[in-house]
Design an enzyme around this catalytic site. Structure first.
Site, PDB file in Angstrom:
ATOM      1  N   SER A 169      -6.896 101.076  11.425  1.00  0.00           N
ATOM      2  CA  SER A 169      -7.619 100.090  12.251  1.00  0.00           C
ATOM      3  C   SER A 169      -9.019 100.572  12.604  1.00  0.00           C
ATOM      4  CB  SER A 169      -6.832  99.753  13.517  1.00  0.00           C
ATOM      5  OG  SER A 169      -6.497 100.912  14.235  1.00  0.00           O
TER       6      SER A 169
ATOM      7  N   HIS B 169       1.381 101.252  10.286  1.00  0.00           N
ATOM      8  CA  HIS B 169       0.394 101.541  11.355  1.00  0.00           C
ATOM      9  C   HIS B 169       0.890 100.853  12.641  1.00  0.00           C
ATOM     10  CE1 HIS B 169      -3.299 102.616  13.201  1.00  0.00           C
ATOM     11  NE2 HIS B 169      -4.085 101.644  12.775  1.00  0.00           N
TER      12      HIS B 169
ATOM     13  N   HIS C 200       3.598 111.230  10.987  1.00  0.00           N
ATOM     14  CA  HIS C 200       2.181 110.937  11.209  1.00  0.00           C
ATOM     15  C   HIS C 200       1.353 111.572  10.099  1.00  0.00           C
ATOM     16  CE1 HIS C 200      -1.696 110.430  13.205  1.00  0.00           C
ATOM     17  NE2 HIS C 200      -1.088 109.461  13.872  1.00  0.00           N
TER      18      HIS C 200
ATOM     19  N   ARG D 131       1.047 110.990  23.198  1.00  0.00           N
ATOM     20  CA  ARG D 131       1.162 109.591  23.647  1.00  0.00           C
ATOM     21  C   ARG D 131       2.638 109.221  23.796  1.00  0.00           C
ATOM     22  NH1 ARG D 131      -2.132 106.698  18.952  1.00  0.00           N
ATOM     23  NH2 ARG D 131      -0.647 108.009  17.806  1.00  0.00           N
TER      24      ARG D 131
ATOM     25  N   ASP E 195       4.519 105.025  18.743  1.00  0.00           N
ATOM     26  CA  ASP E 195       5.280 103.779  18.661  1.00  0.00           C
ATOM     27  C   ASP E 195       6.771 103.962  18.923  1.00  0.00           C
ATOM     28  OD1 ASP E 195       2.996 102.254  17.969  1.00  0.00           O
ATOM     29  OD2 ASP E 195       3.093 103.133  15.969  1.00  0.00           O
TER      30      ASP E 195
HETATM   31  N1  AMX Z   1      10.902 108.140   7.732  1.00  0.00           N
HETATM   32  C1  AMX Z   1      11.208 108.333   6.425  1.00  0.00           C
HETATM   33  N2  AMX Z   1      10.351 108.853   5.535  1.00  0.00           N
HETATM   34  C2  AMX Z   1       9.155 109.235   6.002  1.00  0.00           C
HETATM   35  C3  AMX Z   1       8.788 109.114   7.344  1.00  0.00           C
HETATM   36  C4  AMX Z   1       9.716 108.530   8.235  1.00  0.00           C
HETATM   37  N3  AMX Z   1       9.438 108.318   9.516  1.00  0.00           N
HETATM   38  N4  AMX Z   1       7.532 109.581   7.495  1.00  0.00           N
HETATM   39  C5  AMX Z   1       7.123 109.977   6.276  1.00  0.00           C
HETATM   40  N5  AMX Z   1       8.107 109.761   5.373  1.00  0.00           N
HETATM   41  C6  AMX Z   1       8.052 109.970   3.941  1.00  0.00           C
HETATM   42  C7  AMX Z   1       6.920 109.160   3.361  1.00  0.00           C
HETATM   43  O1  AMX Z   1       7.308 107.804   3.180  1.00  0.00           O
HETATM   44  C8  AMX Z   1       6.616 109.886   2.088  1.00  0.00           C
HETATM   45  O2  AMX Z   1       7.601 109.518   1.154  1.00  0.00           O
HETATM   46  P1  AMX Z   1       7.212 109.287  -0.413  1.00  0.00           P
HETATM   47  O3  AMX Z   1       6.782 110.625  -0.901  1.00  0.00           O
HETATM   48  O4  AMX Z   1       8.471 108.771  -1.012  1.00  0.00           O
HETATM   49  O5  AMX Z   1       6.092 108.295  -0.438  1.00  0.00           O
HETATM   50  C9  AMX Z   1       6.858 111.338   2.478  1.00  0.00           C
HETATM   51  O6  AMX Z   1       7.707 111.309   3.640  1.00  0.00           O
HETATM   52  C10 AMX Z   1       5.603 112.100   2.833  1.00  0.00           C
HETATM   53  O7  AMX Z   1       4.894 111.373   3.838  1.00  0.00           O
HETATM   54  P2  AMX Z   1       3.987 112.144   4.898  1.00  0.00           P
HETATM   55  O8  AMX Z   1       2.938 112.876   4.134  1.00  0.00           O
HETATM   56  O9  AMX Z   1       4.825 112.910   5.845  1.00  0.00           O
HETATM   57  O10 AMX Z   1       3.381 110.933   5.726  1.00  0.00           O
HETATM   58  P3  AMX Z   1       2.131 110.021   5.387  1.00  0.00           P
HETATM   59  O11 AMX Z   1       0.912 110.691   5.890  1.00  0.00           O
HETATM   60  O12 AMX Z   1       2.131 109.588   3.958  1.00  0.00           O
HETATM   61  O13 AMX Z   1       2.462 108.727   6.249  1.00  0.00           O
HETATM   62  C11 AMX Z   1       3.220 107.600   8.185  1.00  0.00           C
HETATM   63  C12 AMX Z   1       2.371 108.749   7.654  1.00  0.00           C
HETATM   64  C13 AMX Z   1       2.989 107.440   9.666  1.00  0.00           C
HETATM   65  C14 AMX Z   1       2.778 106.290   7.471  1.00  0.00           C
HETATM   66  C15 AMX Z   1       4.711 107.886   7.890  1.00  0.00           C
HETATM   67  O14 AMX Z   1       5.115 109.042   8.602  1.00  0.00           O
HETATM   68  C16 AMX Z   1       5.624 106.737   8.233  1.00  0.00           C
HETATM   69  O15 AMX Z   1       5.801 105.843   7.380  1.00  0.00           O
HETATM   70  N6  AMX Z   1       6.228 106.715   9.458  1.00  0.00           N
HETATM   71  C17 AMX Z   1       7.046 105.608   9.904  1.00  0.00           C
HETATM   72  C18 AMX Z   1       6.165 104.412  10.302  1.00  0.00           C
HETATM   73  C19 AMX Z   1       5.427 104.696  11.597  1.00  0.00           C
HETATM   74  O16 AMX Z   1       5.983 105.138  12.588  1.00  0.00           O
HETATM   75  N7  AMX Z   1       4.113 104.389  11.599  1.00  0.00           N
HETATM   76  C20 AMX Z   1       3.282 104.503  12.822  1.00  0.00           C
HETATM   77  C21 AMX Z   1       2.323 105.682  12.797  1.00  0.00           C
HETATM   78  C22 AMX Z   1       1.470 105.730  14.034  1.00  0.00           C
HETATM   79  C23 AMX Z   1       0.543 104.546  14.079  1.00  0.00           C
HETATM   80  O17 AMX Z   1      -0.321 104.383  13.233  1.00  0.00           O
HETATM   81  N8  AMX Z   1       0.700 103.654  15.012  1.00  0.00           N
END
Ligand code: AMX
Length: 458
Positions: free
Chosen positions: A264, A294, A343, A352, A398
């Site tokens: 964002s 996000h 994250h 947070r 979140d």
């Molecule tokens: N549950 C399951 N798998 C997860 C995970 C979770 N909470 N967080 C990361 N992973 C997985 C990823 O999907 C990725 O899998 P892949 O290799 O098959 O694509 C792998 O672990 C490596 O990811 P990462 O390097 O740890 O994370 P990232 O930087 O690519 O993504 C984020 C970060 C937040 C998108 C991810 O942790 C996620 O999807 N979390 C759940 C959704 C969430 O809570 N989002 C909110 C974030 C805060 C915000 O912006 N408001």
């Protein structure tokens, strides 16, 4: 009292509009003094360090969402992977201690945060109050926006409504008007500041209209300029609980900014770099916030927790570390993420999250949903670590917010990301002001083709 339509509201806002002009001079005067100082600082930094190397970019980073690539300046906040966010150098506990509060309250007023984000300086109570007045003076909506929101189908996602309403507000852009009139580029920041303050001021009413119209009968409380930004927002949403006001103050403060690389913030900054006005830029940022990885994660977390509750009731099992562990594995084995965990930058529990947990311990220790959130916190980091993919197994912002909102009766979780958006405006628009003041150029990183990469390194 709730009144249909906004005639009364408009006249309440209009009378606030007529408040003495002296009430906005402090902030504008301070920024007027700071702009040349910061312009000189940028010039000096570039003269001293312009040719220094911040880091190299690997092929993995180019394919990997530019993770860790240091190529943007964002002054309003900085994220440390271990410690979490600092807003203009201040951690969340420091903000809770140092920012002005509402009478009898413990949580920071977001109006004080707006002053801090814009100026880099902690405000006095008087200065925070001045921001409250500025917000009230600028809150009136142009005539076409409310009917437009009321005409949206209730099935339209609240974030789609929110982003569309922000675009519709763009008729009010003073920057766009000044640009059309041929304003000199050294004056851009003055018109940007007008838009930034106007937009922050108008968002609560826009957001409240969406809420009242989508989930209730469309009636909305009169705008009450005797209240602070958060309490007035809560009344317009239809809530009248002073503890919820405290939560709203905390909520709007902590969701405001998370440095510049998140979707964002980056989207707002990128679109703004084309000299698109703050309305166009912020709407773009909100389209990014609406993604499930996000901001929409706050909606997803509550779905996940309520589904857990329903499933456990059906299976007649208690919430325990073992049952939550099994349920988490079911989610992962179904190829889904556990929302609220992980994250891109953080590698520890998000502060947070921690401050919301502290709020829950103080205000709702016996809530069933809070107990589930606590059990999830005990178990999920271990499961994600065992799963072995996630870089960061800890909870983010979140993972907690929805349960707090539910506690005060805001049960419609498809709305939660709009609240995130109202808050996020404070950070990304404050930075957009500085982007204009510092004359930041159009953003244009270099992209490469897969063919180019293979030819270079094979
Ligand atoms: N549950 C399951 N798998 C997860 C995970 C979770 N909470 N967080 C990361 N992973 C997985 C990823 O999907 C990725 O899998 P892949 O290799 O098959 O694509 C792998 O672990 C490596 O990811 P990462 O390097 O740890 O994370 P990232 O930087 O690519 O993504 C984020 C970060 C937040 C998108 C991810 O942790 C996620 O999807 N979390 C759940 C959704 C969430 O809570 N989002 C909110 C974030 C805060 C915000 O912006 N408001």
């Amino acid at each position: 009292m709730l009144a249909r339509a906004s005639v009364a509201a408009r006249s309440a806002i209009a009378s606030a509009h007529g408040a003495p002009a002296r009430s906005m001079s402090g902030l504008v005067d301070r920024l007027t003094a700071l702009v040349p100082e910061k312009q000189a600082e940028k010039k000096a930094v570039l003269a001293a360090h312009g040719d220094k190397v911040l880091g190299n970019v690997t092929v993995s980073q180019a394919y990997g969402g530019a993770r860790g690539v240091q190529c943007m300046v964002w002054d309003t906040s900085l994220l440390d992977a271990e410690e979490g966010i600092r807003f203009r150098g201040h951690s969340i506990p420091e903000l809770q201690e140092k920012l002005p509060k509402a009478p009898g309250g413990d949580e920071p007023l977001p109006e004080g945060l707006i002053w801090l984000l814009l100026t880099g300086e902690l405000p006095t109570a008087e200065q925070a109050k001045e921001v409250t007045e500025i917000m009230h003076q600028r809150a009136a909506l142009p005539d076409h926006v409310e009917p437009m929101i009321r005409a949206f189908p209730k099935s339209m996602h609240p974030m789609t409504q929110f982003s569309s309403a922000v675009l519709a507000l763009q008729t009010e852009s003073k920057f766009a008007q000044a640009y059309k009139n041929g304003v000199h580029k050294t004056e851009y920041w003055k018109h940007t500041l007008e838009d930034v303050l106007d937009l922050m001021a108008k968002l609560p009413r826009v957001a409240a209209l969406i809420y009242r119209n989508t989930y209730h009968d469309g009636t909305i409380a009169d705008y009450d300029s005797s209240l602070d930004y958060s309490a007035n927002f809560n009344r317009m949403l239809g809530f009248n609980d002073t503890n919820f006001d405290e939560l709203m103050r905390l909520y709007l403060t902590i969701h405001s900014d998370h440095e510049g690389g998140n979707v964002s913030a980056h989207a707002t900054h990128l679109v703004g770099s084309a000299l698109s006005d703050p309305y166009l830029s912020f709407s773009a940022g909100m389209n990014g916030l609406a993604g499930p990885l996000h901001g929409l994660a706050n909606q997803e977390v509550l779905d996940w927790i309520l589904e857990l509750q329903r499933t456990f009731a059906e299976r007649n099992v208690e919430v325990s570390p073992e049952t939550v562990r099994d349920y988490t594995w079911e989610t992962l084995n179904a190829g889904k993420v556990v929302p609220g965990y992980g994250h891109a930058v953080l590698r520890k529990t998000d502060p947070r999250y921690t401050c919301q947990r502290e709020f829950a311990l103080k205000h709702l220790p016996d809530s069933e949903l809070f107990k589930i959130v606590s059990s999830v916190f005990e178990v999920v980091p271990d499961v994600l670590t065992e799963h072995g993919k996630t870089q960061n197994p800890w909870p983010n912002v979140d993972a907690h917010s929805g349960v707090l909102l539910m506690n005060y009766g805001m049960t419609e979780n498809t709305y939660y990301t709009v609240l995130f958006g109202v808050s996020r405006a404070m950070g990304v628009l404050s930075q957009l002001f500085w982007d204009r003041a510092l004359g930041m150029p159009i953003e244009r990183p270099k992209s490469l083709t897969t063919e180019w990469i293979k030819n270079k390194f094979d």
